[in-house]
Structure formats: C-alpha cells, structure tokens
Write a protein that holds these residues in place. Structure first.
Motif, PDB file in Angstrom:
ATOM      1  N   LYS A  26       0.856  -1.182   0.000  1.00 46.83           N
ATOM      2  CA  LYS A  26       0.000   0.000   0.000  1.00 46.83           C
ATOM      3  C   LYS A  26       0.891   1.230   0.000  1.00 46.83           C
ATOM      4  CE  LYS A  26      -3.776   2.082   2.625  1.00 46.83           C
ATOM      5  NZ  LYS A  26      -4.661   1.974   3.780  1.00 46.83           N
ATOM      6  N   SER A  27       0.449   2.278  -0.655  1.00 46.33           N
ATOM      7  CA  SER A  27       1.171   3.540  -0.630  1.00 46.33           C
ATOM      8  C   SER A  27       0.162   4.671  -0.702  1.00 46.33           C
ATOM      9  CB  SER A  27       2.166   3.630  -1.792  1.00 46.33           C
ATOM     10  OG  SER A  27       1.476   3.638  -3.026  1.00 46.33           O
ATOM     11  N   GLY A  28       0.602   5.848  -0.309  1.00 40.02           N
ATOM     12  CA  GLY A  28      -0.329   6.959  -0.372  1.00 40.02           C
ATOM     13  C   GLY A  28       0.222   8.227   0.241  1.00 40.02           C
ATOM     14  N   VAL A  29      -0.681   9.164   0.470  1.00 43.59           N
ATOM     15  CA  VAL A  29      -0.355  10.464   1.036  1.00 43.59           C
ATOM     16  C   VAL A  29      -1.147  10.623   2.326  1.00 43.59           C
ATOM     17  CG1 VAL A  29      -0.489  12.956   0.651  1.00 43.59           C
ATOM     18  CG2 VAL A  29       0.045  11.428  -1.259  1.00 43.59           C
ATOM     19  N   ILE A  30      -0.472  11.061   3.372  1.00 42.40           N
ATOM     20  CA  ILE A  30      -1.136  11.288   4.663  1.00 42.40           C
ATOM     21  C   ILE A  30      -1.531  12.762   4.699  1.00 42.40           C
ATOM     22  CG2 ILE A  30      -0.912  11.205   7.165  1.00 42.40           C
ATOM     23  CD1 ILE A  30       1.320   9.098   6.716  1.00 42.40           C
ATOM     24  N   SER A  31      -2.811  13.022   4.513  1.00 46.72           N
ATOM     25  CA  SER A  31      -3.268  14.409   4.366  1.00 46.72           C
ATOM     26  C   SER A  31      -3.512  15.109   5.695  1.00 46.72           C
ATOM     27  CB  SER A  31      -4.524  14.457   3.508  1.00 46.72           C
ATOM     28  OG  SER A  31      -5.523  13.644   4.083  1.00 46.72           O
ATOM     29  N   ASP A  32      -3.593  14.383   6.798  1.00 48.00           N
ATOM     30  CA  ASP A  32      -3.859  15.042   8.077  1.00 48.00           C
ATOM     31  C   ASP A  32      -2.604  15.179   8.940  1.00 48.00           C
ATOM     32  OD1 ASP A  32      -3.633  12.349   8.586  1.00 48.00           O
ATOM     33  OD2 ASP A  32      -5.344  12.233   9.928  1.00 48.00           O
ATOM     34  N   PHE A  33      -1.446  15.180   8.309  1.00 49.18           N
ATOM     35  CA  PHE A  33      -0.160  15.326   8.993  1.00 49.18           C
ATOM     36  C   PHE A  33       0.440  16.635   8.520  1.00 49.18           C
ATOM     37  CE2 PHE A  33       4.333  14.163   9.804  1.00 49.18           C
ATOM     38  CZ  PHE A  33       4.200  13.772  11.123  1.00 49.18           C
ATOM     39  N   ASP A  34       0.111  17.729   9.182  1.00 48.26           N
ATOM     40  CA  ASP A  34       0.394  19.076   8.690  1.00 48.26           C
ATOM     41  C   ASP A  34       1.563  19.720   9.440  1.00 48.26           C
ATOM     42  OD1 ASP A  34       0.068  21.355   7.203  1.00 48.26           O
ATOM     43  OD2 ASP A  34      -1.533  22.152   8.462  1.00 48.26           O
ATOM     44  N   LEU A  35       2.798  19.213   9.210  1.00 49.84           N
ATOM     45  CA  LEU A  35       3.965  19.778   9.877  1.00 49.84           C
ATOM     46  C   LEU A  35       4.759  20.716   8.983  1.00 49.84           C
ATOM     47  CD1 LEU A  35       5.410  16.836  11.982  1.00 49.84           C
ATOM     48  CD2 LEU A  35       4.205  18.855  12.776  1.00 49.84           C
ATOM     49  N   SER A  36       4.506  20.667   7.695  1.00 46.42           N
ATOM     50  CA  SER A  36       5.223  21.557   6.780  1.00 46.42           C
ATOM     51  C   SER A  36       4.306  21.871   5.607  1.00 46.42           C
ATOM     52  CB  SER A  36       6.520  20.891   6.303  1.00 46.42           C
ATOM     53  OG  SER A  36       6.242  19.905   5.333  1.00 46.42           O
ATOM     54  N   ASP A  37       4.868  22.498   4.576  1.00 48.92           N
ATOM     55  CA  ASP A  37       4.060  22.789   3.395  1.00 48.92           C
ATOM     56  C   ASP A  37       3.976  21.588   2.458  1.00 48.92           C
ATOM     57  OD1 ASP A  37       6.689  22.916   2.633  1.00 48.92           O
ATOM     58  OD2 ASP A  37       6.434  24.634   1.300  1.00 48.92           O
ATOM     59  N   HIS A  38       4.527  20.444   2.888  1.00 47.94           N
ATOM     60  CA  HIS A  38       4.435  19.195   2.129  1.00 47.94           C
ATOM     61  C   HIS A  38       3.660  18.176   2.955  1.00 47.94           C
ATOM     62  CE1 HIS A  38       7.644  19.992  -0.931  1.00 47.94           C
ATOM     63  NE2 HIS A  38       7.899  20.943  -0.052  1.00 47.94           N
ATOM     64  N   LEU A  39       2.865  17.356   2.283  1.00 50.15           N
ATOM     65  CA  LEU A  39       2.179  16.271   2.962  1.00 50.15           C
ATOM     66  C   LEU A  39       3.096  15.052   2.982  1.00 50.15           C
ATOM     67  CD1 LEU A  39      -1.339  16.668   1.328  1.00 50.15           C
ATOM     68  CD2 LEU A  39      -0.573  17.516   3.548  1.00 50.15           C
ATOM     69  N   ALA A  40       2.945  14.204   3.983  1.00 50.56           N
ATOM     70  CA  ALA A  40       3.793  13.015   4.119  1.00 50.56           C
ATOM     71  C   ALA A  40       3.344  11.918   3.154  1.00 50.56           C
ATOM     72  CB  ALA A  40       3.730  12.498   5.552  1.00 50.56           C
ATOM     73  N   THR A  41       4.320  11.234   2.572  1.00 55.62           N
ATOM     74  CA  THR A  41       4.027  10.069   1.734  1.00 55.62           C
ATOM     75  C   THR A  41       4.495   8.828   2.474  1.00 55.62           C
ATOM     76  OG1 THR A  41       6.145  10.280   0.603  1.00 55.62           O
ATOM     77  CG2 THR A  41       4.256  11.354  -0.421  1.00 55.62           C
ATOM     78  N   PHE A  42       3.902   7.674   2.142  1.00 53.60           N
ATOM     79  CA  PHE A  42       4.298   6.431   2.782  1.00 53.60           C
ATOM     80  C   PHE A  42       4.189   5.276   1.803  1.00 53.60           C
ATOM     81  CE2 PHE A  42      -0.256   6.282   3.121  1.00 53.60           C
ATOM     82  CZ  PHE A  42      -0.573   4.936   3.002  1.00 53.60           C
ATOM     83  N   ALA A  43       4.894   4.204   2.115  1.00 51.45           N
ATOM     84  CA  ALA A  43       4.784   2.957   1.363  1.00 51.45           C
ATOM     85  C   ALA A  43       4.977   1.805   2.339  1.00 51.45           C
ATOM     86  CB  ALA A  43       5.830   2.879   0.250  1.00 51.45           C
ATOM     87  N   ASN A  44       4.025   0.886   2.367  1.00 52.67           N
ATOM     88  CA  ASN A  44       4.153  -0.333   3.162  1.00 52.67           C
ATOM     89  C   ASN A  44       4.706  -1.416   2.241  1.00 52.67           C
ATOM     90  OD1 ASN A  44       2.951   1.010   5.250  1.00 52.67           O
ATOM     91  ND2 ASN A  44       0.969   0.034   5.025  1.00 52.67           N
ATOM     92  N   LEU A  45       5.813  -2.028   2.658  1.00 50.48           N
ATOM     93  CA  LEU A  45       6.467  -3.039   1.847  1.00 50.48           C
ATOM     94  C   LEU A  45       6.410  -4.400   2.519  1.00 50.48           C
ATOM     95  CD1 LEU A  45       9.692  -1.014   0.980  1.00 50.48           C
ATOM     96  CD2 LEU A  45       7.606  -1.197  -0.378  1.00 50.48           C
ATOM     97  N   LEU A  46       6.238  -5.435   1.733  1.00 56.40           N
ATOM     98  CA  LEU A  46       6.291  -6.802   2.223  1.00 56.40           C
ATOM     99  C   LEU A  46       7.739  -7.263   2.076  1.00 56.40           C
ATOM    100  CD1 LEU A  46       4.783  -9.305   3.221  1.00 56.40           C
ATOM    101  CD2 LEU A  46       4.418  -9.927   0.835  1.00 56.40           C
ATOM    102  N   ILE A  47       8.397  -7.500   3.226  1.00 54.46           N
ATOM    103  CA  ILE A  47       9.800  -7.896   3.215  1.00 54.46           C
ATOM    104  C   ILE A  47       9.929  -9.264   3.869  1.00 54.46           C
ATOM    105  CG2 ILE A  47      12.125  -7.297   4.025  1.00 54.46           C
ATOM    106  CD1 ILE A  47      11.215  -4.377   4.072  1.00 54.46           C
ATOM    107  N   ALA A  48      10.612 -10.169   3.211  1.00 59.41           N
ATOM    108  CA  ALA A  48      10.793 -11.515   3.736  1.00 59.41           C
ATOM    109  C   ALA A  48      11.620 -11.481   5.019  1.00 59.41           C
ATOM    110  CB  ALA A  48      11.475 -12.400   2.695  1.00 59.41           C
TER     111      ALA A  48
END
Length: 133
Positions: A26-48
């Motif tokens: 899953k990946s996306g943008v966290i829109s309710d994390f307002d610490l700067s003029d950029h929104l946070a992005t994330f990626a959940n990875l499946l790692i063995a």
C-alpha cells in the motif's frame, strides 16, 4: 494526489522509488499530517523475514529474537503515537534535524511497544540436561 498544496497550486513533488514494485502492499499520502508545506508520503512493503535477518546481520545480538506484532502490541503502538505532542518538531528549523527528531521519537515508541522477545523453546522441561548442550 498532490503532496504540496498552496493557495495557488497543488503539485505532486514528493516521491517514493523502489525497484521491487511487487513488494509494495500500500502507498499513499497522509493528508492530516500538517507539519510543513508538504504532505507526508508512505509505502508499506512486504519484506521476507530472511532479508530482515540479513539486514540485522547473522552475528547480531538479536539473533533468534523477534518483535511480536499482534492486535495488542499494534493497538498499544497506535495509542502511544497518538499521545505524543508533535509540536516540538516546529522548533526545529533544519529538515534533517527535524526528521531525526521525529525518527528518534517514533523509534523510541516502536522499541517500547514491540520489544525483542526470545521465542519459547518447546518441550524444554521434558529434556534431560545433557540434551540441551
């Protein structure tokens, strides 16, 4: 989705790159994390697990230990993250220092909520002492 939004524009300028697209759950943008003029992005990875063990190193002092993640530990982690007053990050000017301050707090909570545990050995009580050597 845009990651930098101003009064005059909305642009996607924060990216996450990987050469293992199949591992992205899953990946996306966290829109309710307002610490700067950029929104946070994330990626959940499946790692063995074997890759994680490799990253820790086979001679790691944590060899054979696990960090149990279950409904109880995950709920505890989420609750602890919610308790943090993240406004201390506003006092940090430098982006690298701000990230380090965030990462240090996040890691502190992660280690507290997901401590290393040594798996229980099955049937040890029934074994003779010479069988454990």
């Amino acid at each position: 989705r845009p990651t930098r939004i101003t009064d005059h524009s909305a642009t996607l300028i924060d990216h996450i790159f990987t050469n293992s697209c199949h591992a992205v759950i899953k990946s996306g943008v966290i829109s309710d994390f307002d610490l700067s003029d950029h929104l946070a992005t994330f990626a959940n990875l499946l790692i063995a697990k074997r890759k994680i063990d490799c990253m820790l190193g086979s001679n790691s002092s944590y060899d054979g230990f696990t960090r149990p993640a279950n409904a109880e530990t995950i709920t505890s982690f989420v609750e602890e993250i919610k308790k943090v007053d993240w406004t201390f990050l506003f006092a940090v000017e430098n982006a690298d220092e701000k990230f380090n301050a965030f990462n240090n707090k996040y890691t502190e909570i992660y280690i507290m909520c997901f401590p290393f545990k040594k798996p229980k050995r099955q049937g040890v009580r029934d074994m003779k002492p010479w069988m454990l050597d």
